[in-house]
Design a protein around this motif. Structure first.
Motif, PDB file in Angstrom:
ATOM      1  N   ARG A 114     -76.271  20.230  23.743  1.00 63.40           N
ATOM      2  CA  ARG A 114     -75.532  21.472  23.928  1.00 63.40           C
ATOM      3  C   ARG A 114     -74.902  21.921  22.613  1.00 63.40           C
ATOM      4  O   ARG A 114     -74.514  21.098  21.783  1.00 63.40           O
ATOM      5  CB  ARG A 114     -74.448  21.305  24.998  1.00 63.40           C
ATOM      6  N   PHE A 115     -74.794  23.236  22.460  1.00 62.78           N
ATOM      7  CA  PHE A 115     -74.200  23.837  21.271  1.00 62.78           C
ATOM      8  C   PHE A 115     -72.804  23.282  20.989  1.00 62.78           C
ATOM      9  O   PHE A 115     -72.438  23.015  19.844  1.00 62.78           O
ATOM     10  CB  PHE A 115     -74.160  25.355  21.483  1.00 62.78           C
ATOM     11  N   GLU A 116     -72.033  23.072  22.053  1.00 62.02           N
ATOM     12  CA  GLU A 116     -70.658  22.606  21.888  1.00 62.02           C
ATOM     13  C   GLU A 116     -70.604  21.225  21.244  1.00 62.02           C
ATOM     14  O   GLU A 116     -69.659  20.895  20.519  1.00 62.02           O
ATOM     15  CB  GLU A 116     -69.932  22.558  23.245  1.00 62.02           C
ATOM     16  N   ARG A 117     -71.633  20.395  21.501  1.00 59.08           N
ATOM     17  CA  ARG A 117     -71.627  19.048  20.914  1.00 59.08           C
ATOM     18  C   ARG A 117     -71.806  19.123  19.396  1.00 59.08           C
ATOM     19  O   ARG A 117     -71.191  18.357  18.652  1.00 59.08           O
ATOM     20  CB  ARG A 117     -72.731  18.187  21.527  1.00 59.08           C
ATOM     21  N   VAL A 118     -72.615  20.052  18.938  1.00 62.49           N
ATOM     22  CA  VAL A 118     -72.818  20.218  17.502  1.00 62.49           C
ATOM     23  C   VAL A 118     -71.527  20.728  16.848  1.00 62.49           C
ATOM     24  O   VAL A 118     -71.097  20.229  15.802  1.00 62.49           O
ATOM     25  CB  VAL A 118     -73.983  21.182  17.218  1.00 62.49           C
ATOM     26  N   ARG A 119     -70.916  21.745  17.450  1.00 62.65           N
ATOM     27  CA  ARG A 119     -69.658  22.262  16.923  1.00 62.65           C
ATOM     28  C   ARG A 119     -68.608  21.161  16.874  1.00 62.65           C
ATOM     29  O   ARG A 119     -67.846  21.045  15.907  1.00 62.65           O
ATOM     30  CB  ARG A 119     -69.149  23.415  17.782  1.00 62.65           C
ATOM     31  N   GLY A 120     -68.573  20.346  17.918  1.00 61.10           N
ATOM     32  CA  GLY A 120     -67.616  19.253  17.957  1.00 61.10           C
ATOM     33  C   GLY A 120     -67.842  18.259  16.829  1.00 61.10           C
ATOM     34  O   GLY A 120     -66.884  17.763  16.228  1.00 61.10           O
ATOM     35  N   ALA A 121     -69.103  17.979  16.522  1.00 65.67           N
ATOM     36  CA  ALA A 121     -69.421  17.043  15.445  1.00 65.67           C
ATOM     37  C   ALA A 121     -68.940  17.584  14.102  1.00 65.67           C
ATOM     38  O   ALA A 121     -68.357  16.850  13.291  1.00 65.67           O
ATOM     39  CB  ALA A 121     -70.924  16.775  15.403  1.00 65.67           C
ATOM     40  N   LEU A 122     -69.169  18.877  13.854  1.00 66.55           N
ATOM     41  CA  LEU A 122     -68.733  19.469  12.588  1.00 66.55           C
ATOM     42  C   LEU A 122     -67.209  19.459  12.475  1.00 66.55           C
ATOM     43  O   LEU A 122     -66.661  19.217  11.395  1.00 66.55           O
ATOM     44  CB  LEU A 122     -69.275  20.893  12.462  1.00 66.55           C
ATOM     45  N   LYS A 123     -66.524  19.710  13.577  1.00 70.00           N
ATOM     46  CA  LYS A 123     -65.061  19.667  13.552  1.00 70.00           C
ATOM     47  C   LYS A 123     -64.564  18.253  13.273  1.00 70.00           C
ATOM     48  O   LYS A 123     -63.620  18.049  12.515  1.00 70.00           O
ATOM     49  CB  LYS A 123     -64.489  20.189  14.878  1.00 70.00           C
ATOM     50  N   GLN A 124     -65.238  17.259  13.876  1.00 67.86           N
ATOM     51  CA  GLN A 124     -64.850  15.872  13.645  1.00 67.86           C
ATOM     52  C   GLN A 124     -65.052  15.485  12.175  1.00 67.86           C
ATOM     53  O   GLN A 124     -64.213  14.812  11.575  1.00 67.86           O
ATOM     54  CB  GLN A 124     -65.665  14.951  14.547  1.00 67.86           C
ATOM     55  N   ILE A 125     -66.168  15.936  11.606  1.00 72.08           N
ATOM     56  CA  ILE A 125     -66.465  15.621  10.204  1.00 72.08           C
ATOM     57  C   ILE A 125     -65.413  16.232   9.294  1.00 72.08           C
ATOM     58  O   ILE A 125     -64.902  15.583   8.371  1.00 72.08           O
ATOM     59  CB  ILE A 125     -67.871  16.124   9.832  1.00 72.08           C
ATOM     60  N   ARG A 126     -65.069  17.506   9.540  1.00 75.47           N
ATOM     61  CA  ARG A 126     -64.043  18.159   8.723  1.00 75.47           C
ATOM     62  C   ARG A 126     -62.702  17.429   8.851  1.00 75.47           C
ATOM     63  O   ARG A 126     -61.975  17.262   7.868  1.00 75.47           O
ATOM     64  CB  ARG A 126     -63.882  19.622   9.139  1.00 75.47           C
ATOM     65  N   ALA A 127     -62.388  17.001  10.059  1.00 66.50           N
ATOM     66  CA  ALA A 127     -61.124  16.298  10.286  1.00 66.50           C
ATOM     67  C   ALA A 127     -61.098  14.969   9.542  1.00 66.50           C
ATOM     68  O   ALA A 127     -60.059  14.568   9.001  1.00 66.50           O
ATOM     69  CB  ALA A 127     -60.911  16.070  11.785  1.00 66.50           C
ATOM     70  N   ILE A 128     -62.237  14.286   9.488  1.00 67.24           N
ATOM     71  CA  ILE A 128     -62.316  12.999   8.790  1.00 67.24           C
ATOM     72  C   ILE A 128     -62.040  13.193   7.306  1.00 67.24           C
ATOM     73  O   ILE A 128     -61.262  12.455   6.697  1.00 67.24           O
ATOM     74  CB  ILE A 128     -63.699  12.349   9.013  1.00 67.24           C
ATOM     75  N   TYR A 129     -62.672  14.203   6.712  1.00 63.75           N
ATOM     76  CA  TYR A 129     -62.437  14.461   5.292  1.00 63.75           C
ATOM     77  C   TYR A 129     -61.016  14.945   5.033  1.00 63.75           C
ATOM     78  O   TYR A 129     -60.367  14.518   4.074  1.00 63.75           O
ATOM     79  CB  TYR A 129     -63.449  15.473   4.759  1.00 63.75           C
TER      80      TYR A 129
END
Length: 210
Positions: free
Chosen positions: A170-185
């Protein structure tokens, strides 16, 4: 030799807001020349100075053109785009960067933050003191296999919708992954204010290599 002043244009249908910002830039940023202050998208693109080096653009304005269309026209013409937004949440930032903006700055931030973003997307001449301190980049961010796959596809220019189709999720899972990556950095103090920042950090950590 004196460095060339970079040209900057402001777009927001709240004209009083951008008039004030333009005056602040003229008084406090000698490395920039404000060449256009427009209350309409049509007025900006019709201005004799378009395209400037960078456009400071409100995320939401009264216009038949979508945010992505406005950004694409600016970038195709050779301008960098910094989007200012009254919405400061992660969804607004993710959507704005996915639309093609070079940087996202909440309107709640001080004027120095806007200039910092403008300088950064133009090649980072002199960042303002509002820039977060950098940490030792020898320690890479820890991403899982799913996040790494998303980053690699994102780096090839795929949209979140395209990545979702490729991965069969689902599209939301991809968006969630990008948000998680940004949060990690962001949690480690490594700047990811723009798409280029994110991909540069990922490259530094070896996540974009085969």
């Amino acid at each position: 030799m004196t460095a060339r002043r970079r040209t900057i244009a402001l777009l927001d249908d709240h004209v009083l807001v951008i008039d004030g910002l333009a005056q602040w830039i003229e008084m406090n940023a000698p490395d920039f020349e404000v060449v256009a202050v427009s209350g309409s998208w049509e007025g900006l693109v019709a201005h004799a100075t378009f395209p400037p080096d960078v456009v400071l653009m409100a995320r939401t304005i009264e216009s038949p053109s979508s945010l992505a269309e406005r950004i694409r026209i600016c970038t195709d013409a050779g301008a960098r785009v910094v989007v200012m937004s009254t919405e400061a949440g992660p969804d607004a930032e993710t959507n704005t960067l996915e639309a093609g903006a070079d940087a996202f700055v909440p309107k709640s931030r001080p004027a120095e933050a806007v200039l910092d973003a403008a300088r950064r997307v133009l090649g980072g001449a002199e960042a303002s003191k509002t820039r977060p301190p950098q940490v030792d980049q020898s320690t890479p961010a820890t991403l899982d296999e799913w996040q790494r796959r998303v980053l690699k596809l994102y780096a090839t220019g795929q949209s979140t919708v395209d990545i979702a189709l490729i991965e069969g999720v689902r599209f939301e899972r991809v968006r969630g992954a990008l948000k998680q990556i940004r949060a990690i950095y962001a949690s480690s103090g490594r700047t990811v204010a723009t798409r280029d920042d994110l991909l540069r950090r990922a490259a530094e950590d070896g996540y974009l290599s085969d």
